[in-house]
Write a protein that holds these residues in place. Structure first.
Motif, PDB file in Angstrom:
ATOM      1  N   LEU A  10      -5.965  -5.691   0.721  1.00  0.00           N
ATOM      2  CA  LEU A  10      -5.302  -4.606  -0.299  1.00  0.00           C
ATOM      3  C   LEU A  10      -6.111  -3.658  -0.537  1.00  0.00           C
ATOM      4  O   LEU A  10      -5.785  -2.478  -0.666  1.00  0.00           O
ATOM      5  CB  LEU A  10      -4.592  -5.380  -1.548  1.00  0.00           C
ATOM      6  CG  LEU A  10      -3.374  -5.952  -1.112  1.00  0.00           C
ATOM      7  CD1 LEU A  10      -3.016  -6.744  -2.690  1.00  0.00           C
ATOM      8  CD2 LEU A  10      -2.224  -4.758  -1.454  1.00  0.00           C
ATOM      9  N   THR A  11      -7.302  -4.118  -1.013  1.00  0.00           N
ATOM     10  CA  THR A  11      -8.030  -3.031  -1.693  1.00  0.00           C
ATOM     11  C   THR A  11      -9.475  -3.238  -1.368  1.00  0.00           C
ATOM     12  O   THR A  11      -9.991  -4.570  -1.378  1.00  0.00           O
ATOM     13  CB  THR A  11      -7.945  -2.911  -3.223  1.00  0.00           C
ATOM     14  OG1 THR A  11      -8.983  -2.153  -3.831  1.00  0.00           O
ATOM     15  CG2 THR A  11      -7.849  -4.502  -3.986  1.00  0.00           C
TER      16      THR A  11
ATOM     17  N   LYS B 109       1.027  -1.179  -0.090  1.00  0.00           N
ATOM     18  CA  LYS B 109       0.012  -0.123   0.139  1.00  0.00           C
ATOM     19  C   LYS B 109       0.999   1.149  -0.149  1.00  0.00           C
ATOM     20  O   LYS B 109       0.713   2.334  -0.597  1.00  0.00           O
ATOM     21  CB  LYS B 109      -1.070   0.141   1.133  1.00  0.00           C
ATOM     22  CG  LYS B 109      -2.226  -0.812   1.143  1.00  0.00           C
ATOM     23  CD  LYS B 109      -3.278  -0.491   1.965  1.00  0.00           C
ATOM     24  CE  LYS B 109      -4.420  -0.996   1.656  1.00  0.00           C
ATOM     25  NZ  LYS B 109      -5.509  -0.589   2.187  1.00  0.00           N
TER      26      LYS B 109
ATOM     27  N   PHE C 154      -5.294   1.855  -6.108  1.00  0.00           N
ATOM     28  CA  PHE C 154      -6.260   1.248  -5.174  1.00  0.00           C
ATOM     29  C   PHE C 154      -7.561   1.819  -5.236  1.00  0.00           C
ATOM     30  O   PHE C 154      -8.313   1.272  -4.758  1.00  0.00           O
ATOM     31  CB  PHE C 154      -5.595   1.116  -3.748  1.00  0.00           C
ATOM     32  CG  PHE C 154      -4.390   0.425  -3.679  1.00  0.00           C
ATOM     33  CD1 PHE C 154      -4.214  -0.815  -3.581  1.00  0.00           C
ATOM     34  CD2 PHE C 154      -3.344   1.179  -3.180  1.00  0.00           C
ATOM     35  CE1 PHE C 154      -3.217  -1.408  -3.237  1.00  0.00           C
ATOM     36  CE2 PHE C 154      -2.181   0.523  -3.041  1.00  0.00           C
ATOM     37  CZ  PHE C 154      -2.099  -0.853  -3.081  1.00  0.00           C
TER      38      PHE C 154
ATOM     39  N   ASN D 190       1.236   3.905  -3.123  1.00  0.00           N
ATOM     40  CA  ASN D 190       0.568   4.954  -2.894  1.00  0.00           C
ATOM     41  C   ASN D 190       0.437   5.991  -3.855  1.00  0.00           C
ATOM     42  O   ASN D 190       1.545   6.318  -4.587  1.00  0.00           O
ATOM     43  CB  ASN D 190       1.246   5.524  -1.580  1.00  0.00           C
ATOM     44  CG  ASN D 190       0.411   6.743  -1.035  1.00  0.00           C
ATOM     45  OD1 ASN D 190       0.104   7.803  -1.587  1.00  0.00           O
ATOM     46  ND2 ASN D 190      -0.092   6.247   0.090  1.00  0.00           N
TER      47      ASN D 190
ATOM     48  N   SER E 216      -6.481  -2.012  -9.503  1.00  0.00           N
ATOM     49  CA  SER E 216      -6.556  -2.734  -8.331  1.00  0.00           C
ATOM     50  C   SER E 216      -6.424  -4.353  -8.618  1.00  0.00           C
ATOM     51  O   SER E 216      -5.807  -4.931  -7.983  1.00  0.00           O
ATOM     52  CB  SER E 216      -7.819  -2.605  -7.666  1.00  0.00           C
ATOM     53  OG  SER E 216      -7.916  -1.131  -7.170  1.00  0.00           O
TER      54      SER E 216
END
Lengths: 284, 293
Positions: B241-242, B128, B156, B132, B162
């Protein structure tokens, strides 16, 4: 005779091999490198729009912060994770040793069926069982207790533990056992004096596997716990870092410290298993 | 006479040793699997003290009418397919690379396994951070150093990027499993076979097809089967994660614990189970056909 390769093609071959290896390791390790470096960066530097690979100023503040209960209940989570993973793995391995011994050494009706069903169970678990296990745990009054996670982790690791130990026990020569029996050891003693010591490395690696599964579990921990006092590391960290004020350095420090126990245990169990197929066969 | 006596005592002793394992597995895996069927025919009230209402196939009909279910199924199948192919091939490739003695072999092997043993939560934080949008090092490398893209994707926040990330993450994380298994089996192949093939004038690909592939086939089949099951049931990696990639594991989890619809979630479990069984049968058939042809 194979064609004789010249010195220069040999060097070219070798260097392209090592180059490939370096690229591969970069691919594998890059996130770890970033994790480590960010943990040592100051908070401002971590969110600089011109990211750097190495910290300009090294700081260990983030590591101090995660172990400061006033800032962060990391120690509570760490303790919970240890209690759950340790208890679950000890019990799971303990039960699995006897089960695996029966399956690998004893002749009895239904042995093949039981073995096959363990294989099936090993393949189907996890998310499929979330709803009924949640109901069972709630029904037993174990919701929001560490016991709930311990019980479920034992069962999540048990089938694999039995299968792994089974294959380790198969490698112990049967003659040794026969000799021990002639010397007057009964079967229970055979397990304790012959089987367990001889498959010690195998038992350690099964233990590490169980520990890893319990340590890394997020799914069950996230549905069994509601109060933060029982949180294990994965849920605890997730809950904490879902808040808008991220402190990246702290998150990375916490990530590293969370990963360390399993990485160290894995390294130890790897070094214990000497001369197994993976390490030994090259010479042949 | 002696043998007969021994077998009966074996049976009792075996039962004694196996009892705890069987008891736990039956109670906490076997019974829950069956109880999924049972729960799926009921509407479960949020308050556990109230009685559940029998509604027949309603939960199944509701799920099968839900467009989200099909979207989720499609995403999951694609995710599973890509990760299984990616992690198996990469694992095989790296195992072949490692199937020779070289310096630092042992340490390189341990380093490669690192992503496989580390908890998801730790890895997810690193990813992440790397991806970013504002200060991520990937955007920095991709845009400012390599000029791969002018405007980086909103990693994300966009469903497509994603999805790519989630697949990449899983391949990165799980290829070591295939690697270890392949390396172990590769080392059992006798070099004599390769020498013989070489004598016959086989090139690298022919050697792979004639010697390596048949030897690793059973292991490959196991890896593919297990990885398919595990990816199909994936929940935590994607969830952590997402929130843009709704695989079936998440669909089930949210139905159960965000919408508190345990009956429908059980129906989904049953459906997932049926789908994975079909998939496994298909994989086994397909690979067997290939092996025999």
């Amino acid at each position: 005779m194979p064609a004789v390769s010249t010195r220069s093609t040999k060097i070219a071959k070798k260097s392209s091999f090592y180059l490939g290896m370096i690229l591969l390791l970069c691919f594998c390790l890059f996130p770890f490198f970033i994790m480590l470096m960010t943990a040592f960066k100051s908070s401002e530097e971590a969110i600089s729009t011109n990211p750097t690979f190495l910290p300009k100023e090294w700081t260990i503040q983030h590591f101090l912060d995660i172990f400061n209960p006033g800032i962060f209940p990391y120690l509570t989570y760490l303790e919970n994770s240890f209690i759950v993973s340790m208890t679950a793995s000890v019990i799971s391995v303990g039960i699995a040793i006897f089960g695996a011994y029966a399956l690998s050494r004893l002749n009895f009706k239904g042995r093949i069926t039981i073995n096959a069903s363990f294989y099936t169970v090993y393949m189907f678990s996890g998310i499929l069982l979330v709803v009924p296990l949640f109901k069972i745990i709630s029904g037993l009054g174990l919701y929001d207790t560490k016991t709930s996670l311990i019980i479920v982790m034992i069962v999540q690791t048990l089938p694999t533990a039995i299968l792994m130990l089974n294959s380790f026990f198969e490698t112990i020569p049967k003659d040794l056992e026969e000799a021990a029996k002639i010397d007057g050891l009964n079967r229970v003693k055979v397990i304790f004096y012959i089987i367990i010591p001889l498959s010690f490395a195998g038992i350690v690696s099964v233990f590490v596997y169980c520990f890893m599964v319990a340590w890394n579990d997020f799914l069950f921990a996230s549905i069994f716990f509601s109060g933060a006092e029982n949180f294990t590391l994965p849920v605890g960290l997730y809950a904490l870092f879902s808040t808008p004020d991220y402190v990246w350095g702290r998150m990375m420090a916490a990530s590293i410290v969370t990963a360390l126990p399993v990485v160290i245990m894995y390294a130890i169990s790897e070094s214990l298993i000497k001369g197994n197929v993976t390490d030994g066969g090259v010479k042949g | 006479m002696f043998k007969g006596k021994r077998e009966t005592s074996d049976g009792k002793f075996a039962l004694m040793l196996l009892f705890p394992s069987i008891f736990l597995i039956v109670m906490l895996i076997g019974y829950p699997m069956l109880s999924n069927f049972y729960i799926s025919f009921f509407e479960q009230p949020i308050n556990p003290n109230l009685a559940a209402k029998f509604i027949g196939f309603e939960n199944y009909i509701e799920t099968l009418r839900d467009i989200e279910f099909y979207k989720s199924l499609g995403i999951t199948l694609l995710y599973t397919l890509l990760v299984v192919i990616g992690s198996t091939l990469l694992g095989l490739y790296v195992a072949i690379l490692f199937n020779r003695p070289f310096r630092f072999r042992k340490i390189a092997r341990s380093l490669i396994i690192l992503s496989y043993v580390t908890p998801s939560i730790s890895l997810v934080f690193a990813w992440k951070y790397m991806f970013n949008n504002g200060y991520g090092v990937i955007n920095y490398i991709g845009r400012d150093i390599l000029h791969l893209f002018e405007r980086p994707p909103l990693w994300f926040d966009d469903p497509t990027s994603s999805f790519i990330l989630v697949v990449l993450f899983a391949i990165w994380r799980y290829f070591p499993y295939a690697f270890i298994a392949f390396l172990a089996i590769l080392q059992t192949i006798s070099p004599v076979l390769y020498e013989a093939a070489e004598m016959d004038g086989a090139n690298i690909w022919q050697k792979f097809k004639a010697v390596t592939l048949p030897a690793i086939m059973p292991v490959m089949l196991t890896i593919i089967t297990l990885r398919t099951i595990w990816m199909f049931y994936m929940f935590e990696d994607v969830y952590l994660l997402t929130n843009k990639v709704n695989v079936l594991g998440i669909y089930l989890y949210e139905t159960a614990f965000a919408f508190n619809d345990l009956g429908k979630a059980s129906a989904i479990s049953v459906l997932l189970f049926l789908i994975i069984c079909t998939l496994i049968i298909l994989i086994r058939k397909r690979v067997n056909l290939n092996a025999s042809s």
